[in-house]
Design an enzyme around this catalytic site. Structure first.
Site, PDB file in Angstrom:
ATOM      1  N   PRO A   1     -13.970  40.305  15.874  1.00 46.98           N
ATOM      2  CG  PRO A   1     -15.102  39.516  13.979  1.00 46.98           C
ATOM      3  CD  PRO A   1     -14.509  40.652  14.483  1.00 46.98           C
TER       4      PRO A   1
ATOM      5  NE  ARG B   1     -14.185  28.391  25.441  1.00 44.18           N
ATOM      6  CZ  ARG B   1     -15.417  28.486  25.684  1.00 44.18           C
ATOM      7  NH1 ARG B   1     -15.765  27.031  25.597  1.00 44.18           N
ATOM      8  NH2 ARG B   1     -16.206  29.291  26.114  1.00 44.18           N
TER       9      ARG B   1
ATOM     10  CE1 TYR C   1      -9.745  33.863  22.754  1.00 39.38           C
ATOM     11  CE2 TYR C   1     -12.133  33.208  22.246  1.00 39.38           C
ATOM     12  CZ  TYR C   1     -10.962  34.363  22.294  1.00 39.38           C
ATOM     13  OH  TYR C   1     -11.081  35.519  21.892  1.00 39.38           O
TER      14      TYR C   1
ATOM     15  CB  CYS D   1      -2.712  14.443  37.671  1.00 33.57           C
ATOM     16  SG  CYS D   1      -2.148  12.996  37.088  1.00 33.57           S
TER      17      CYS D   1
ATOM     18  NE  ARG E   1     -16.073  33.232  22.708  1.00 28.75           N
ATOM     19  CZ  ARG E   1     -15.464  32.656  23.540  1.00 28.75           C
ATOM     20  NH1 ARG E   1     -15.271  31.385  23.682  1.00 28.75           N
ATOM     21  NH2 ARG E   1     -14.790  33.513  24.382  1.00 28.75           N
TER      22      ARG E   1
HETATM   23  C1  LIG Z   1     -10.293  38.988  22.861  1.00 29.82           C
HETATM   24  C2  LIG Z   1     -10.556  40.161  22.280  1.00 29.82           C
HETATM   25  C3  LIG Z   1     -11.195  40.202  21.071  1.00 29.82           C
HETATM   26  C4  LIG Z   1     -12.173  38.927  20.461  1.00 29.82           C
HETATM   27  O1  LIG Z   1     -13.245  38.536  21.621  1.00 29.82           O
HETATM   28  P1  LIG Z   1     -14.177  37.191  21.035  1.00 29.82           P
HETATM   29  O2  LIG Z   1     -15.055  37.231  21.963  1.00 29.82           O
HETATM   30  O3  LIG Z   1     -13.304  36.213  20.534  1.00 29.82           O
HETATM   31  O4  LIG Z   1     -14.641  37.894  19.622  1.00 29.82           O
HETATM   32  C5  LIG Z   1     -11.610  41.400  20.587  1.00 29.82           C
HETATM   33  N1  LIG Z   1     -11.050  42.541  21.063  1.00 29.82           N
HETATM   34  C6  LIG Z   1     -10.049  42.288  22.191  1.00 29.82           C
HETATM   35  C7  LIG Z   1      -9.572  43.794  22.512  1.00 29.82           C
HETATM   36  C8  LIG Z   1      -9.990  41.237  22.635  1.00 29.82           C
HETATM   37  O5  LIG Z   1      -9.238  41.429  23.725  1.00 29.82           O
END
Ligand SMILES: *Cc1c(COP(=O)(O)O)cnc(C)c1O
Length: 420
Positions: A279, A317, A376, A347, A281
């Site tokens: 995880p 984002r 992010y 801009c 996010r």
């Molecule tokens: C970006 C990524 C994650 C994390 O994704 P989240 O949506 O932030 O939990 C985990 N594993 C891989 C391979 C990723 O590219």
């Protein structure tokens, strides 16, 4: 009007607090725009996963790319959380913060040879391989170093995560992973390679999933594949299901880490391996806010614009994924609301945080928090438009401290080489 409250960010006497800290104090002390993170919220998210998974043997590998701040990596290290890496830079940052190499997995379609070598030398748990060519490369480098590299094959399960197209990764048309049928062949080849040791099977189908259904679907598919490999005499101790669980940005309410963990536990049944989750996010997203100050108001024809001192260079984002972040004045306003566009100073027309949103009336000098900005956010910040990147502050209980300085104006050209 009752205000949305997210995790450890809540009103006290009409003022938005992070844990026990009045956010206005942070804005006064360090200026704006400034990122603020709540250590308590991060610990709660980790504990949620652990509680939900219960007795399932597991390792949480935080996806460093979501927010690579040393203070956050150190929280992960202290909580026994490992790391999911996309580069040698992230590996070094995670090692520097005290996360052990044996708790790291290395993902990504384009690992360079020097990165593979560094990962093998450090002794990471496994490389999640994304192509047959990469397997050859890892085997060759490991043999040259006289070592064995742990590997997993990243499967592309062709499951639609029902998320934004730019963050969907588990469909056949995406560049990620290896189709199921090819993967079995690849494992058979890997079995006879002296430089590799098969440790796992991996997938990651996308990011910001509101419904964890597709994640559970991937889990079932991966369990079946793992069983086929084991029946074929290929042991697979680790099952890595990637990251992807969404967080609350606005009104949508995805599964909490605990609920997702529980649902996984049910799905896994009598699973006899070790589960890995990656995880990003869902560990840090709701733990962070971006503090900003209102610079101006202006009216163009039909529209009223509220102009902030934070822009898309600080938080990309909304411009990149069409994301909507909730924006709250630090001091709650009981007065009437109005429909406005909240924009940054950059801009670009895409430098818009809220388009025709209903907000309390905001005046120049008012300070606001852009919520759910812990993932992010700073990780994708740039200096576009000659803007030094924001400061970062960590809250723990009733205390807060600066964990990354605001860049200075001189930093904008610090690496430039001037004529003799
Ligand atoms: C970006 C990524 C994650 C994390 O994704 P989240 O949506 O932030 O939990 C985990 N594993 C891989 C391979 C990723 O590219």
């Amino acid at each position: 009007m009752s205000r949305i409250q997210l995790g450890t960010y809540a009103d006290r006497n009409g003022v938005l607090h992070g844990e026990s800290v009045d956010l206005r104090e942070i804005a006064d002390r360090f200026g704006t725009p400034t990122y603020v993170y709540s250590a308590g919220a991060i610990r709660e998210a980790i504990a949620g996963y652990r509680k939900g998974l219960g007795t399932v043997p597991h390792r949480i590998c935080y996806s460093v790319k979501a927010n690579p701040c040393q203070a956050i990596l150190r929280i992960m290290a202290r909580e026994g959380v490992g790391a999911d890496l996309t580069s040698v830079g992230e590996m070094k940052a995670a090692l520097h913060a005290g996360i052990p190499a044996e708790q790291m997995v290395f993902s990504g379609v384009g690992k360079r040879r020097d990165e593979i070598e560094a990962g093998i030398e450090a002794g990471i748990l496994m490389f999640n391989l994304e192509s047959p060519a990469e397997l050859e490369c890892v085997d060759e480098i490991a043999q040259r170093l006289g070592k064995r590299a742990g590997i997993a094959v990243r499967i592309n399960p062709n499951i639609n995560p029902q998320t934004h197209p730019k963050i969907s990764t588990g469909l056949s048309k995406n560049k990620f992973g290896i189709p199921t049928d090819q993967a079995i062949d690849l494992y058979r080849r890997a079995q006879h390679m002296p430089g590799v040791e098969i440790r796992g099977i991996a997938c990651h189908i996308g990011s910001s999933l509101i419904d964890s259904g597709p994640l559970l679907e991937a889990c079932t598919l991966m369990l079946g594949l793992r069983k086929r490999l084991i029946d074929d005499g290929i042991p697979i101790p680790y099952l890595d299901l990637g990251g992807g669980l969404g967080i609350q940005y606005h009104k949508e309410v995805p599964d909490s880490p605990q609920r997702y963990g529980e649902r996984l536990r049910e799905r896994l049944g009598d699973f006899d391996g070790t589960l890995i989750l990656e995880p990003g996010r869902s560990l840090v997203g709701n733990a962070g806010v971006l503090l900003s100050t209102v610079l101006y108001r202006k009216v163009n024809g039909e529209r009223t614009f509220v102009i902030l001192d934070a822009g898309m260079n600080d938080l990309i984002r909304p411009a990149m994924y069409g994301a909507e972040h909730e924006i709250l004045p630090l001091r709650a306003d009981e007065g009437p609301t109005e429909v406005v566009d909240v924009v940054g100073p950059i801009c670009e027309t895409s430098d818009t945080f809220v388009s025709q949103g209903e907000l309390p009336r905001l005046e120049p000098g008012d300070r606001v928090a852009i919520l759910s900005a812990g993932a992010y956010g700073m990780a994708m910040a740039s200096q576009y438009n000659g803007r030094p990147r924001p400061a970062e502050v960590l809250i723990e209980g009733n205390r807060f401290r600066l964990v990354r300085k605001r860049e200075s104006i001189e930093d904008l050209w610090r690496l430039d080489i001037e004529e003799e």
